[in-house]
Scaffold this motif. Structure first.
Motif, PDB file in Angstrom:
ATOM      1  N   GLU A   1       0.853  -1.193   0.000  1.00 57.41           N
ATOM      2  CA  GLU A   1       0.000   0.000   0.000  1.00 57.41           C
ATOM      3  C   GLU A   1       0.884   1.236   0.000  1.00 57.41           C
ATOM      4  N   LEU A   2       0.565   2.168  -0.872  1.00 50.77           N
ATOM      5  CA  LEU A   2       1.304   3.427  -0.904  1.00 50.77           C
ATOM      6  C   LEU A   2       0.357   4.576  -0.608  1.00 50.77           C
ATOM      7  N   ASP A   3       0.914   5.707  -0.244  1.00 53.27           N
ATOM      8  CA  ASP A   3       0.085   6.899  -0.064  1.00 53.27           C
ATOM      9  C   ASP A   3      -0.615   7.237  -1.373  1.00 53.27           C
ATOM     10  N   GLY A   4      -1.719   7.926  -1.253  1.00 51.68           N
ATOM     11  CA  GLY A   4      -2.431   8.325  -2.461  1.00 51.68           C
ATOM     12  C   GLY A   4      -3.376   7.243  -2.927  1.00 51.68           C
TER      13      GLY A   4
ATOM     14  N   GLY B   1       6.968  10.383  -6.901  1.00 52.90           N
ATOM     15  CA  GLY B   1       5.870  10.053  -7.849  1.00 52.90           C
ATOM     16  C   GLY B   1       4.679   9.362  -7.224  1.00 52.90           C
ATOM     17  N   PRO B   2       4.722   8.184  -6.680  1.00 49.41           N
ATOM     18  CA  PRO B   2       5.853   7.277  -6.511  1.00 49.41           C
ATOM     19  C   PRO B   2       6.326   6.631  -7.813  1.00 49.41           C
ATOM     20  N   LEU B   3       7.459   6.010  -7.728  1.00 47.44           N
ATOM     21  CA  LEU B   3       8.107   5.425  -8.882  1.00 47.44           C
ATOM     22  C   LEU B   3       8.313   3.945  -8.620  1.00 47.44           C
TER      23      LEU B   3
ATOM     24  N   ILE C   1      -5.592   2.337  -8.122  1.00 49.43           N
ATOM     25  CA  ILE C   1      -5.509   3.671  -7.530  1.00 49.43           C
ATOM     26  C   ILE C   1      -6.894   4.177  -7.231  1.00 49.43           C
ATOM     27  N   ARG C   2      -7.162   4.442  -5.971  1.00 49.55           N
ATOM     28  CA  ARG C   2      -8.451   5.012  -5.586  1.00 49.55           C
ATOM     29  C   ARG C   2      -8.156   6.358  -4.940  1.00 49.55           C
ATOM     30  N   SER C   3      -8.483   7.393  -5.633  1.00 47.99           N
ATOM     31  CA  SER C   3      -8.077   8.698  -5.124  1.00 47.99           C
ATOM     32  C   SER C   3      -8.984   9.754  -5.697  1.00 47.99           C
TER      33      SER C   3
ATOM     34  N   SER D   1      -3.304  10.994  -9.931  1.00 49.03           N
ATOM     35  CA  SER D   1      -2.092  10.489  -9.321  1.00 49.03           C
ATOM     36  C   SER D   1      -1.012  10.435 -10.382  1.00 49.03           C
ATOM     37  N   SER D   2       0.219  10.726 -10.003  1.00 52.78           N
ATOM     38  CA  SER D   2       1.269  10.498 -10.991  1.00 52.78           C
ATOM     39  C   SER D   2       2.167   9.383 -10.487  1.00 52.78           C
ATOM     40  N   LEU D   3       1.766   8.187 -10.876  1.00 60.93           N
ATOM     41  CA  LEU D   3       2.541   6.998 -10.537  1.00 60.93           C
ATOM     42  C   LEU D   3       3.375   6.661 -11.762  1.00 60.93           C
TER      43      LEU D   3
END
Lengths: 173, 328
Positions: free
Chosen positions: B134-137, B156-158, B170-172, B176-178
């Motif tokens: 799990e990442l932020d965003g 980014g995350p990258l 991605i639920r936001s 998001s810029s992944l």
């Protein structure tokens, strides 16, 4: 093979779709599919196979009608015609609304007991038999069916609510 | 809702809906000729029957979509009041999310000492193991077996997918810029689910929900993919091809279902190898064959391989832990 059973299959499609015109179209579609994608080798039971083709054609007919009625925005992305390689013209609003509808449904489904959801996944996604599922959970097959009934009935209920919301044109959320 | 004396009562509607679900469930299995004739008779008895059945077909589509994208798996208190008969079997596989994630935590996140340069987290799964990050965003990464990726949460995350397969969700509320691999994927809507496979042959991206912009060659030439589209970049030829896929099948591996539409058998073999954790080779006599259908991943790879062999009209043999498929 198809000709011999034409009357039986047409009768099924009329009962399934509610009118002879759509039934004839669906039968035609099934025939085309049979001709273009003949299964390898002999079919063990021809008539059930043909019924299955007709059932699929009937479902396709319903899908097309629903798309034309522009009611099924949540499937706009999935059903878009990509065959010519160009992006289909779906508005971002349609995509967002479609996604919202599914998200609402998903939230309602999470209220179902974990076991109900697990049984549905096992049956519908994993392809487990009802008796195998019954064994695993140490319950009867009819208990398994009750779980499945619950899942399907809840979704049908939510869809009916969404449809009447769309029909009424009200945007209450 | 206005009452109408022609409308059947609630109990009748209830019965009709229950019967419709029964028929839908029956149709998932084998139906005999007798079954189909009985179904016809049921439909003929009342137009409401067919309408109810149509509604259940619709319900089935939504349920399938939500189930395959993992939407049914959150835990909650089990309120089932089923009567218990016999002893329950305990086999993993149907609660794959919970069980496998726990195993992955033990086998763990491996951190290398920081090199000069970005502070990468390295994540790795063994063959047959899965892991969720799990990442932020609102970003969730689901790693399939035999997968290695490197991750920089701040940039980014990258994510650099070195090998294997990962699904991204991605639920936001905000775009998001992944960044994944050599390209830049920017999300243009509220919810996005896509899957990336990186193997010897190249890179494949398939989108289940939302829209994704990819830059396959890393040169700023962007390709937009939306739900139901896939893009495959062939490393050997440098050629990229767009194709249509079933959106509901894109993350199917998480629930043991791999869906294919006119795919090369070599692709199927590679995906199988990644999912069962053992090499899968194709005999020359299968070269050029294509496959359309769904492969179920069973707990036992032997079952998976024998079912698959049946589906494609081949035989599967295993020697020294390596599988080989050859035409019958």
């Amino acid at each position: 093979m198809l000709l011999n059973n034409r009357a039986t299959l047409l009768r099924f499609l009329i009962a399934r779709l509610g009118n002879a015109e759509e039934a004839e179209d669906a039968l035609q579609e099934a025939w085309l599919k049979l001709e273009s994608a003949a299964p390898p080798g002999p079919i063990a039971q021809p008539l059930p196979y043909l019924f299955r083709l007709c059932e699929n054609a009937a479902r396709d007919a319903r899908r097309s009608a629903a798309r034309r009625a522009a009611r099924e925005s949540r499937w706009a992305e999935r059903d878009a015609d990509w065959s010519d390689g160009e992006a289909a013209t779906i508005s971002p609003e349609q995509i967002a609304e479609g996604r919202d509808q599914l998200a609402r449904l998903e939230r309602r489904l999470l209220a179902l007991p974990e076991r109900t959801r697990a049984i549905f996944i096992a049956f519908r996604i994993d392809g487990a038999s009802q008796s195998a599922i019954a064994d695993r959970h140490a319950i009867s097959v009819s208990a398994v069916q009750k779980h499945l009934q619950r899942a399907y009935r809840l979704v049908a209920e939510v869809q009916a609510e969404e449809n009447s919301r769309t029909d009424a044109g009200s945007g209450s959320a | 809702m206005t009452s109408d004396s022609d409308m059947p009562d609630a109990r009748t509607l209830d019965r009709i809906e229950a019967e419709a679900v029964d028929w839908l469930i029956r149709q998932r299995g084998d139906m005999s000729e007798r079954d189909w004739l009985d179904f016809t008779a049921w439909l003929e008895r009342d137009p409401l029957h067919g309408e109810a059945y149509d509604r259940m077909v619709e319900a089935d589509l939504d349920l399938e979509a939500i189930a395959i994208s993992g939407g049914l798996q959150a835990a909650n208190e089990d309120e089932s009041d089923d009567e218990v008969i016999g002893t329950p079997l305990s086999r993993r596989g149907w609660f794959a999310g919970a069980g496998m994630a726990a195993a992955a935590l033990i086998l763990g996140i491996l951190f290398w000492p920081a090199d000069a340069g970005p502070d990468w987290e390295r994540h790795q799964t063994l063959a047959g193991e899965t892991k969720t990050i799990e990442l932020d965003g609102g970003i969730t990464i689901a790693m399939n077996g035999g997968t290695r990726l490197e991750l920089d949460r701040d940039e980014g995350p990258l994510v650099r997918l070195a090998a294997g397969e990962a699904s991204f969700s991605i639920r936001s509320d905000r775009p998001s810029s992944l960044r994944v691999e050599a390209g830049t994927l920017s999300m243009t809507d509220r919810g996005t689910v896509f899957d990336v496979i990186q193997d010897d042959a190249g890179t494949r991206v398939a989108v289940a929900e939302g829209a994704v912009l990819i830059d396959p060659a890393g040169k700023g030439a962007q390709v937009a993919l939306t739900a139901g589209e896939a893009f495959a970049f062939d490393r050997a030829t440098g050629v990229g091809r767009r194709s249509a896929v079933a959106a509901t099948g894109v993350t199917g591996w998480q629930h043991g279902a791999l869906q294919y539409s006119d795919a090369a058998l070599a692709t199927v073999a590679r995906d199988l190898a990644r999912n069962i954790g053992a090499p899968v080779e194709l005999e020359q006599n299968l070269a050029g064959r294509r496959f359309t259908g769904t492969i179920r991943l069973r707990d036992d790879p032997v079952e998976t391989m024998s079912e698959t062999a049946g589906l494609i009209g081949a035989t599967a043999t295993r020697t020294d832990g390596r599988w080989r498929l050859s035409a019958e």
